[in-house]
Design an enzyme around this catalytic site. Structure first.
Site, PDB file in Angstrom:
ATOM      1  N   SER A   1       0.844  -1.189   0.000  1.00 30.42           N
ATOM      2  CA  SER A   1       0.000   0.000   0.000  1.00 30.42           C
ATOM      3  C   SER A   1       0.875   1.233   0.000  1.00 30.42           C
ATOM      4  CB  SER A   1      -0.919  -0.002   1.228  1.00 30.42           C
ATOM      5  OG  SER A   1      -1.853   1.064   1.163  1.00 30.42           O
ATOM      6  N   ASP A   2       0.395   2.286  -0.648  1.00 30.89           N
ATOM      7  CA  ASP A   2       1.120   3.543  -0.650  1.00 30.89           C
ATOM      8  C   ASP A   2       0.115   4.675  -0.662  1.00 30.89           C
ATOM      9  OD1 ASP A   2       3.948   4.738  -0.925  1.00 30.89           O
ATOM     10  OD2 ASP A   2       2.711   5.893  -2.317  1.00 30.89           O
ATOM     11  N   GLN A   3       0.503   5.766  -0.028  1.00 34.80           N
ATOM     12  CA  GLN A   3      -0.385   6.924   0.054  1.00 34.80           C
ATOM     13  C   GLN A   3       0.376   8.182  -0.347  1.00 34.80           C
ATOM     14  OE1 GLN A   3      -1.659   8.766   3.936  1.00 34.80           O
ATOM     15  NE2 GLN A   3      -3.592   7.856   3.306  1.00 34.80           N
TER      16      GLN A   3
END
Length: 190
Positions: free
Chosen positions: A66-68
């Site tokens: 996951s990346d934001q």
């Protein structure tokens, strides 16, 4: 059931995974997070989520990456690291909307199939005084949070409005999409 691996060292993502009640192991991904020239914020977060999942080499596993990317006025915000930088970031963001692009990858290491999706979430901060910002940063120490707030804690007091399909995306791991991906892979999620 395949092993479930969270390709992250984030305590926030681990806490979100624990909510699902599934056994998992967290492993640090090995990913260069440098943006590519001309890459959109959405493309950046999608690429990094998949690269994080693929960087963890485990057989017979479902690997979650996951990346934001947090954006204020077409400028990427980063984790402040210090109280002074957190206060400066909140002073810039007060009265405005920060858009968070949170991407999710679920890699089946047996089939090499990678589910990939993202969630857009908006956090609109109310106008804030310098004293409110200082008190907030001292109380919540959001030094490891892009945007310099923890909405799930005292940071909610800074908000005018939160808008999006999945509030867990704001914390860094969109659980609604993750549950759907896990079910597609045969993992029983109630």
């Amino acid at each position: 059931m395949k092993n479930i691996i969270l390709a992250s060292t984030s305590p926030y993502r681990a806490a979100l995974m624990e909510r699902l009640g599934l056994p998992f192991k967290a492993i640090a991904p090995n990913t260069d997070e440098t943006p590519i020239d001309g890459e959109s914020f959405t493309a950046l977060s999608l690429r990094l989520a998949e690269e994080k999942a693929r960087s963890v080499s485990v057989n017979n596993a479902l690997v979650i990456g996951s990346d934001q990317v947090a954006v204020l006025s077409d400028r990427q915000l980063h984790k402040p690291g210090t109280p002074e930088k957190a206060e400066a970031q909140l002073k810039q963001a007060q009265g405005q909307t920060i858009t968070f692009y949170t991407s999710l990858a679920l890699l089946n290491t047996v089939t090499d199939h990678c589910h990939l999706d993202y969630v857009v979430y908006r956090a609109s901060l109310r106008p804030l005084s310098n004293d409110e910002i200082t008190r907030y940063v001292e109380a919540d120490t959001p030094l490891d949070c892009a945007g310099s707030f923890k909405w799930e804690r005292l940071g909610i007091s800074l908000m005018r409005e939160l808008e999006g399909p999945d509030p867990t995306a704001l914390e860094g791991l969109p659980l609604i999409k993750l549950c759907a991906m896990l079910r597609d892979e045969g993992v029983p999620v109630p």
